[in-house]
Design a protein around this motif. Sequence first.
Motif, mmCIF file in Angstrom:
data_model
loop_
_atom_site.group_PDB
_atom_site.id
_atom_site.type_symbol
_atom_site.label_atom_id
_atom_site.label_comp_id
_atom_site.label_asym_id
_atom_site.label_seq_id
_atom_site.Cartn_x
_atom_site.Cartn_y
_atom_site.Cartn_z
ATOM 1 N N TYR A 21 0.867 -1.171 0.000
ATOM 2 C CA TYR A 21 0.000 0.000 0.000
ATOM 3 C C TYR A 21 0.901 1.217 0.000
ATOM 4 N N ILE A 22 0.755 2.069 -0.988
ATOM 5 C CA ILE A 22 1.518 3.312 -1.048
ATOM 6 C C ILE A 22 0.509 4.434 -0.856
ATOM 7 N N ILE A 23 0.646 5.151 0.252
ATOM 8 C CA ILE A 23 -0.361 6.133 0.636
ATOM 9 C C ILE A 23 0.262 7.526 0.656
ATOM 10 N N PRO A 24 -0.185 8.406 -0.239
ATOM 11 C CA PRO A 24 0.285 9.794 -0.170
ATOM 12 C C PRO A 24 -0.433 10.508 0.973
ATOM 13 N N VAL A 25 0.306 11.310 1.712
ATOM 14 C CA VAL A 25 -0.266 12.014 2.859
ATOM 15 C C VAL A 25 -0.016 13.507 2.679
ATOM 16 N N TYR A 26 -1.076 14.277 2.661
ATOM 17 C CA TYR A 26 -0.951 15.734 2.636
ATOM 18 C C TYR A 26 -1.965 16.296 3.618
ATOM 19 N N ILE A 50 3.569 1.942 2.888
ATOM 20 C CA ILE A 50 4.537 2.993 2.637
ATOM 21 C C ILE A 50 3.781 4.320 2.637
ATOM 22 N N LEU A 51 4.161 5.209 3.543
ATOM 23 C CA LEU A 51 3.529 6.519 3.625
ATOM 24 C C LEU A 51 4.460 7.557 3.005
ATOM 25 N N ILE A 52 3.909 8.404 2.162
ATOM 26 C CA ILE A 52 4.699 9.454 1.523
ATOM 27 C C ILE A 52 4.106 10.796 1.936
ATOM 28 N N ASN A 53 4.847 11.515 2.755
ATOM 29 C CA ASN A 53 4.413 12.833 3.210
ATOM 30 C C ASN A 53 4.778 13.849 2.134
ATOM 31 N N ASP A 54 3.769 14.493 1.598
ATOM 32 C CA ASP A 54 3.969 15.395 0.467
ATOM 33 C C ASP A 54 3.921 16.856 0.907
ATOM 34 N N GLY A 55 4.799 17.228 1.833
ATOM 35 C CA GLY A 55 4.904 18.629 2.247
ATOM 36 C C GLY A 55 3.773 19.102 3.130
ATOM 37 N N SER A 56 3.261 18.222 3.971
ATOM 38 C CA SER A 56 2.151 18.592 4.854
ATOM 39 C C SER A 56 2.537 19.750 5.760
ATOM 40 N N LEU A 57 1.551 20.591 6.054
ATOM 41 C CA LEU A 57 1.761 21.737 6.931
ATOM 42 C C LEU A 57 1.310 21.453 8.362
ATOM 43 N N ASP A 58 0.658 20.314 8.584
ATOM 44 C CA ASP A 58 0.226 19.928 9.925
ATOM 45 C C ASP A 58 1.233 18.927 10.496
ATOM 46 N N ASP A 59 0.839 18.142 11.480
ATOM 47 C CA ASP A 59 1.741 17.162 12.105
ATOM 48 C C ASP A 59 1.638 15.775 11.467
ATOM 49 N N ASP A 72 5.289 -3.284 12.438
ATOM 50 C CA ASP A 72 6.474 -3.871 11.805
ATOM 51 C C ASP A 72 6.421 -3.811 10.287
ATOM 52 N N ASN A 73 5.229 -3.781 9.723
ATOM 53 C CA ASN A 73 5.089 -3.833 8.271
ATOM 54 C C ASN A 73 5.133 -2.461 7.612
ATOM 55 N N MET A 74 5.448 -1.436 8.382
ATOM 56 C CA MET A 74 5.490 -0.087 7.830
ATOM 57 C C MET A 74 6.905 0.352 7.548
ATOM 58 N N LYS A 75 7.057 1.015 6.429
ATOM 59 C CA LYS A 75 8.316 1.653 6.100
ATOM 60 C C LYS A 75 8.330 3.011 6.793
ATOM 61 N N ASP A 76 9.506 3.562 6.951
ATOM 62 C CA ASP A 76 9.556 4.924 7.469
ATOM 63 C C ASP A 76 8.810 5.850 6.530
ATOM 64 N N CYS A 77 8.309 6.930 7.070
ATOM 65 C CA CYS A 77 7.591 7.889 6.256
ATOM 66 C C CYS A 77 8.575 8.601 5.330
ATOM 67 N N ILE A 78 8.260 8.597 4.063
ATOM 68 C CA ILE A 78 9.120 9.217 3.065
ATOM 69 C C ILE A 78 8.610 10.641 2.821
ATOM 70 N N GLU A 79 9.534 11.590 2.798
ATOM 71 C CA GLU A 79 9.147 12.959 2.509
ATOM 72 C C GLU A 79 9.422 13.257 1.045
ATOM 73 N N ALA A 80 8.410 13.770 0.355
ATOM 74 C CA ALA A 80 8.572 14.092 -1.062
ATOM 75 C C ALA A 80 8.701 15.580 -1.247
#
Length: 80
Positions: A21-26, A50-59, A72-80
């Motif tokens: 699961y690749i989830i973009p987060v904004y 896999i979480l991809i933080n796309d420049g979020s302005l919140d926490d 255990d099944n999560m990758k570190d959050c990737i910043e794009a």
Amino acid sequence: MPPPYAASRGVGRKSRCLLSYIIPVYNGEKYIKNTVDAINSSVKIPREVILINDGSLDDSLKRCVELAEKYDNMKDCIEA
């Protein structure tokens, strides 16, 4: 009898299947925990999230890091 290409794909024998699961987060601080919890409680096959933080302005990034430490099944959050 499996089709001729089956042997090369692992069809017909036990193989480890991984669902990604690749989830973009904004600005998803309020929603990302529920999303990840729902995936981990409902899907019963091996998976990674896999979480991809796309420049979020919140926490959102902070929440993603907390979730990566929890599961255990999560990758570190990737910043794009």
